[in-house]
Motif scaffolding. Structure first.
Motif, short mmCIF file in Angstrom:
data_model
loop_
_atom_site.label_atom_id
_atom_site.label_comp_id
_atom_site.label_asym_id
_atom_site.label_seq_id
_atom_site.Cartn_x
_atom_site.Cartn_y
_atom_site.Cartn_z
N ARG B 342 -19.94 14.21 -7.22
CA ARG B 342 -19.12 14.79 -6.16
C ARG B 342 -17.64 14.52 -6.42
N PRO B 343 -17.10 15.10 -7.47
CA PRO B 343 -15.69 14.82 -7.80
C PRO B 343 -14.76 15.27 -6.68
N SER B 344 -13.75 14.48 -6.45
CA SER B 344 -12.78 14.83 -5.42
C SER B 344 -11.98 16.05 -5.85
N ALA B 345 -11.73 16.92 -4.91
CA ALA B 345 -11.02 18.16 -5.24
C ALA B 345 -9.51 17.96 -5.20
N LEU B 346 -9.07 16.87 -4.61
CA LEU B 346 -7.63 16.69 -4.43
C LEU B 346 -7.02 15.95 -5.61
N ASP B 347 -5.94 16.52 -6.12
CA ASP B 347 -5.25 15.94 -7.26
C ASP B 347 -4.64 14.58 -6.88
N VAL B 348 -4.66 13.66 -7.85
CA VAL B 348 -4.14 12.30 -7.60
C VAL B 348 -2.66 12.35 -7.20
N MET B 349 -1.88 13.16 -7.91
CA MET B 349 -0.44 13.22 -7.62
C MET B 349 -0.17 13.73 -6.21
N GLN B 350 -0.99 14.69 -5.79
CA GLN B 350 -0.80 15.23 -4.44
C GLN B 350 -1.06 14.15 -3.38
N THR B 351 -2.15 13.43 -3.61
CA THR B 351 -2.48 12.35 -2.68
C THR B 351 -1.34 11.34 -2.64
N TYR B 352 -0.86 10.98 -3.82
CA TYR B 352 0.20 9.98 -3.92
C TYR B 352 1.48 10.48 -3.25
N GLU B 353 1.84 11.72 -3.53
CA GLU B 353 3.09 12.25 -2.97
C GLU B 353 3.04 12.31 -1.44
N ARG B 354 1.88 12.69 -0.91
CA ARG B 354 1.76 12.75 0.56
C ARG B 354 1.78 11.35 1.15
N MET B 355 1.15 10.44 0.45
CA MET B 355 1.18 9.06 0.93
C MET B 355 2.62 8.53 0.94
N MET B 356 3.36 8.80 -0.14
CA MET B 356 4.75 8.33 -0.23
C MET B 356 5.63 8.99 0.82
N GLN B 357 5.36 10.26 1.04
CA GLN B 357 6.14 11.02 2.05
C GLN B 357 5.99 10.33 3.41
N MET B 358 4.77 9.99 3.76
CA MET B 358 4.50 9.33 5.04
C MET B 358 5.03 7.91 5.05
N PHE B 359 4.88 7.25 3.91
CA PHE B 359 5.33 5.86 3.81
C PHE B 359 6.84 5.77 3.98
N GLU B 360 7.56 6.66 3.29
CA GLU B 360 9.02 6.64 3.37
C GLU B 360 9.49 7.03 4.77
N ALA B 361 8.79 7.98 5.38
CA ALA B 361 9.16 8.40 6.73
C ALA B 361 8.92 7.27 7.73
N SER B 362 7.89 6.47 7.49
CA SER B 362 7.54 5.41 8.45
C SER B 362 8.31 4.12 8.20
N VAL B 363 8.34 3.71 6.94
CA VAL B 363 8.99 2.42 6.62
C VAL B 363 10.48 2.61 6.36
N GLY B 364 10.85 3.79 5.90
CA GLY B 364 12.26 4.07 5.62
C GLY B 364 12.55 3.97 4.13
N LEU B 365 13.62 4.68 3.73
CA LEU B 365 14.01 4.64 2.32
C LEU B 365 14.77 3.36 2.03
N ARG B 366 14.52 2.79 0.86
CA ARG B 366 15.20 1.53 0.50
C ARG B 366 15.75 1.64 -0.91
N LYS B 367 16.82 0.85 -1.12
CA LYS B 367 17.37 0.81 -2.48
C LYS B 367 16.47 -0.04 -3.37
N LYS B 368 15.94 -1.12 -2.75
CA LYS B 368 15.04 -2.00 -3.52
C LYS B 368 13.62 -1.43 -3.47
N ARG B 369 12.78 -1.99 -4.33
CA ARG B 369 11.38 -1.56 -4.30
C ARG B 369 10.70 -2.12 -3.05
N TYR B 370 9.71 -1.40 -2.58
CA TYR B 370 8.98 -1.87 -1.39
C TYR B 370 8.19 -3.13 -1.74
#
Lengths: 68, 500
Positions: B342-370
């Motif tokens: 049952r391979p996942s249909a969702l591309d890894v990069m897409q999952t990652y990008e959406r996760m980052m989008q939400m993460f940055e929106a919630s935690v905020g953008l930073r100059k340093k690494r999270y």
């Protein structure tokens, strides 16, 4: 009795009456007045203290019952 | 946050009723005194009327009585004034002292509670709607009245008295507040007993649909309980009975060789795990979020994951068969086993990008690494001989050939990283490592074998504990000195060969 004696007797009578009246006022009427006034006043204040205490108690109970 | 909100409770006597009682007593005492004095004045009036037209001595006697009656009447006011003055002095002093002591008590308790909760990072967060609250809404056990600020306040320092039924409700946890039923003030769903009792640690499981997130978290939780309770004396419990029942039902299902049903919730309910280390004063309360993979299918769904603002670490699950380059290379095998894989249909990069989008929106953008740690986990390594590529056999070989690697865990991390890079996910790896300070790669198999409807033997997971244990150690939930011994279990080569 001549007129002179009559005058002396009247004057003496007046003086005696005045003295009696003075002593009556000073030693009977004024004390009696004071006793009556003070008596009623003392009775009133005693009653007043009792009533004030009773009223206070009732009002305090009422106030707390209202707030329950 | 509204600190003061009117409550269905009586205020402390010194802040409310005491002053009203004072006002009422003074006012009504003089009203009654006036009525009493009137009696004496009326008597005097009567004597005066009687004396009109009488002989002078009778008039004199009458005036003597009248004066006496007036004095008696006047004295009613004097005594009432004295009583009222004494009462006011005593009441004001008592109320002021009471109020001052209460305020000091409130201040001390509030400061201590605030400092304690901040120091130990204890917050009230709803596992359902994921919103913060200053305090839950407590329900009166007698009349079900809702008390939204059951804490030391002008309604009571240690206890509040319900206005509807008179029940005394404890205002601090030490006095039994935690035993009361409580609900979230936002979504009004009941909050389990563990909320607000331990240091909060929020861990979402991220991954596309069919990556095996639910299988993974159930098996990892079971391994965590077995290892840390059995070997290290931790106490790991579910704070919600329903979570406990679901977990046990899931384990039974996995023990009978059946895969778990797909998670339906786009916005998941957090599973609360109370983790108490030996001799720890305050337990940790882990919120594990297992959102349906569809949460990462669309940006709108991802943006619903409000809990990202609290995240302490992320477990990113990758289905190797959703990696396009790998899929292309092993197309035939994957097609042959599609039903089981049952391979996942969702591309890894897409999952990652959406996760980052939400993460940055919630935690905020930073100059340093999270600072939040990220565990990247490749699952399903039982299939297509992946265990030999990124599992223990490969790690053993790598450790033997590369002395720079201190452990098999490090070797697996390197192997998985290299694996991802070799299948065109170098950008993903680089971006992830540039965004997060702590990234580690893992490989595991939540089930240990491919699911087969005819096979009812229990699933036997492989290395499911390591990612979760690493993440919880990074989040200071588990003690690093008590890391479990490395699991030596290796999938039998014959079993692996069957799936090739």
């Amino acid at each position: 009795m001549d007129d002179g004696c009559m005058i002396v007797l009247v004057v003496a009578g007046i003086i005696i009456a005045a003295i009696i009246a003075f002593f009556l006022v000073v030693y009977v009427i004024l004390p009696a007045t004071g006793i009556v006034i003070i008596g009623i006043g003392v009775a009133g204040s005693g009653w007043g203290a009792f009533v004030a205490g009773r009223n206070f108690y009732h009002v305090l109970i009422e106030a707390h019952q209202r707030e329950k | 946050m509204n600190i003061y909100t009117p409550q269905p409770a009586y205020k402390i006597y010194a802040f409310d009723r005491g002053w009203r009682v004072l006002k009422y007593v003074v006012r009504h005492l003089f009203l009654r005194t006036q009525a009493e004095a009137e009696w004496w004045f009326k008597k005097a009036q009567g004597v005066r009327h009687w004396s009109i037209g009488e002989d002078w001595y009778k008039v004199y006697a009458a005036w003597v009585v009248i004066v006496g009656l007036w004095i008696a009447g006047g004295i009613q006011y004097v005594t009432a004034t004295i009583v009222a003055a004494l009462f006011i002095a005593a009441q004001v002093t008592a109320l002021s002292l009471w109020a001052a002591i209460s305020l000091i008590g409130m201040g001390v308790l509030s400061i201590c509670t605030f400092a304690y909760s901040r120091y130990y990072r204890i917050f009230f967060r709803c596992p359902d709607c994921h919103r913060d609250m200053p305090i839950p809404t407590y329900i009166c056990p007698t009349c079900s009245a809702e008390h939204s600020r059951l804490w030391p306040s002008i309604y009571g320092v240690l206890k509040h008295r319900c206005k509807a039924c008179g029940t005394r409700l404890p205002a601090i946890s030490a006095f039994g507040r935690k035993r009361l039923l409580r609900i979230c003030p936002h979504c009004r769903r009941p909050l389990n007993v563990g909320i607000g009792e331990g240091t909060n640690v929020h861990v979402p499981i991220v991954g596309g649909p069919s990556t095996g997130k639910t299988n993974y978290i159930v098996m990892a939780t079971q391994a965590l309980k077995q290892t840390y309770e059995g070997k290290y004396g931790y106490r790991i419990t579910f704070t919600d009975d329903e979570h406990q029942r679901n977990f046990e039902a899931n384990l039974r299902q996995l023990a009978s060789g059946q895969e778990l049903l797909k998670t339906p919730d786009i916005v998941p309910q957090a599973i609360n795990l109370k983790i108490r280390a030996p001799k720890a004063r305050v337990p940790k309360l882990a919120y594990v979020y297992d959102a349906a993979g569809e949460a990462f299918n669309k940006s709108e769904n991802t943006s619903l994951q409000e809990y990202y603002k609290y995240v302490d670490g992320i477990i990113l699950i990758i289905d190797p068969f959703s990696i396009a380059a790998y899929r292309r290379l092993h197309q035939k095998e994957i097609e042959r086993l599609r039903g089981s894989l049952r391979p996942s249909a969702l591309d890894v990069m897409q999952t990652y990008e959406r996760m980052m989008q939400m993460f940055e929106a919630s935690v905020g953008l930073r100059k340093k690494r999270y600072a939040q740690p990220v565990a990247v986990v490749i699952t399903k390594v039982d299939a297509l001989d992946l265990e030999h590529d990124i599992g223990l056999p490969a790690a053993h070989a790598l450790v033997a050939s590369d002395p720079a690697l201190a452990s098999e865990d490090e070797a697996i991390s390197k192997l998985v990283r290299d694996f991802l890079c070799s299948y065109d996910l170098e950008n993903f790896v680089r971006d992830l490592e540039s965004q997060f300070a702590k990234v580690r790669y893992f490989s595991c198999s939540a089930l240990g074998r491919l699911p087969n409807p005819g096979d009812t033997s229990s699933f036997d997971p492989v290395r499911v504990l390591e990612p979760l244990a690493w993440l919880l150690t990074q989040s200071k939930v588990l003690s690093p000195v008590q890391q479990p011994a490395r699991k030596q279990a290796v999938m039998p080569p014959l079993v692996m060969q069957q799936h090739r």
